[in-house]
Motif scaffolding. Structure first.
Motif, PDB file in Angstrom:
ATOM      1  N   LEU A 192     -38.114  19.781  37.990  1.00 20.58           N
ATOM      2  CA  LEU A 192     -38.005  20.915  38.910  1.00 20.58           C
ATOM      3  C   LEU A 192     -37.914  22.185  38.072  1.00 20.58           C
TER       4      LEU A 192
ATOM      5  N   PHE B  74     -42.715  21.876  40.807  1.00 22.54           N
ATOM      6  CA  PHE B  74     -42.226  20.563  40.387  1.00 22.54           C
ATOM      7  C   PHE B  74     -43.385  19.723  39.882  1.00 22.54           C
TER       8      PHE B  74
ATOM      9  N   ILE C 205     -38.787  13.450  37.904  1.00 26.07           N
ATOM     10  CA  ILE C 205     -39.114  14.727  38.533  1.00 26.07           C
ATOM     11  C   ILE C 205     -38.660  15.884  37.650  1.00 26.07           C
TER      12      ILE C 205
ATOM     13  N   GLN D 178     -36.175  19.878  46.269  1.00 26.60           N
ATOM     14  CA  GLN D 178     -36.909  21.116  46.004  1.00 26.60           C
ATOM     15  C   GLN D 178     -36.365  22.256  46.862  1.00 26.60           C
TER      16      GLN D 178
END
Length: 120
Positions: A13, A106, A11, A98
């Motif tokens: 972000l 993201f 991920i 998030q």
């Protein structure tokens, strides 16, 4: 064919709150809340802060695998490695991360982990 044993999400972000990304306490809180939301169980935690206004690297070891993070407050960016096995739900963990880190954007790369991913 053998089913996947886990989901591994990478991920990215971005446009996150730099103050949160520079705080070991807020990073740890975010990861613990993400694990709880996913239905995962924390076994051990370790976090390292690189100094005032600098990033944090940290990891939660889970019964279901792990969540790790490395943050760059100066870039409003964090890289998260989320690996969950069993009935844990990485999508719920992502939503919490998030929100907790106030990331406006993201990107996720998903991998199915297990012997089916290995070619003979």
């Amino acid at each position: 064919m053998t089913a996947a044993v886990g989901q591994h999400w990478l991920i990215e972000l971005s446009q996150a709150d730099p103050a949160r990304l520079a705080s070991p306490a807020q990073i740890e809180h975010a990861l613990r809340a993400a694990a709880e939301a996913a239905g995962a169980h924390v076994v051990h935690a370790h976090f390292h802060h690189f100094g005032p206004n600098q990033g944090v690297t940290g990891m939660l070891l889970l019964r279901e695998s792990h969540i790790s993070i490395h943050s760059w407050p100066e870039l409003a960016y964090a890289a998260v490695d989320l690996f969950m096995c069993g009935h844990a739900a990485p999508d719920r963990a992502l939503a919490v991360l998030q929100a907790q880190l106030q990331a406006a954007a993201f990107q996720v790369r998903q991998l199915q982990r297990g012997p089916q991913a290995v070619e003979p």
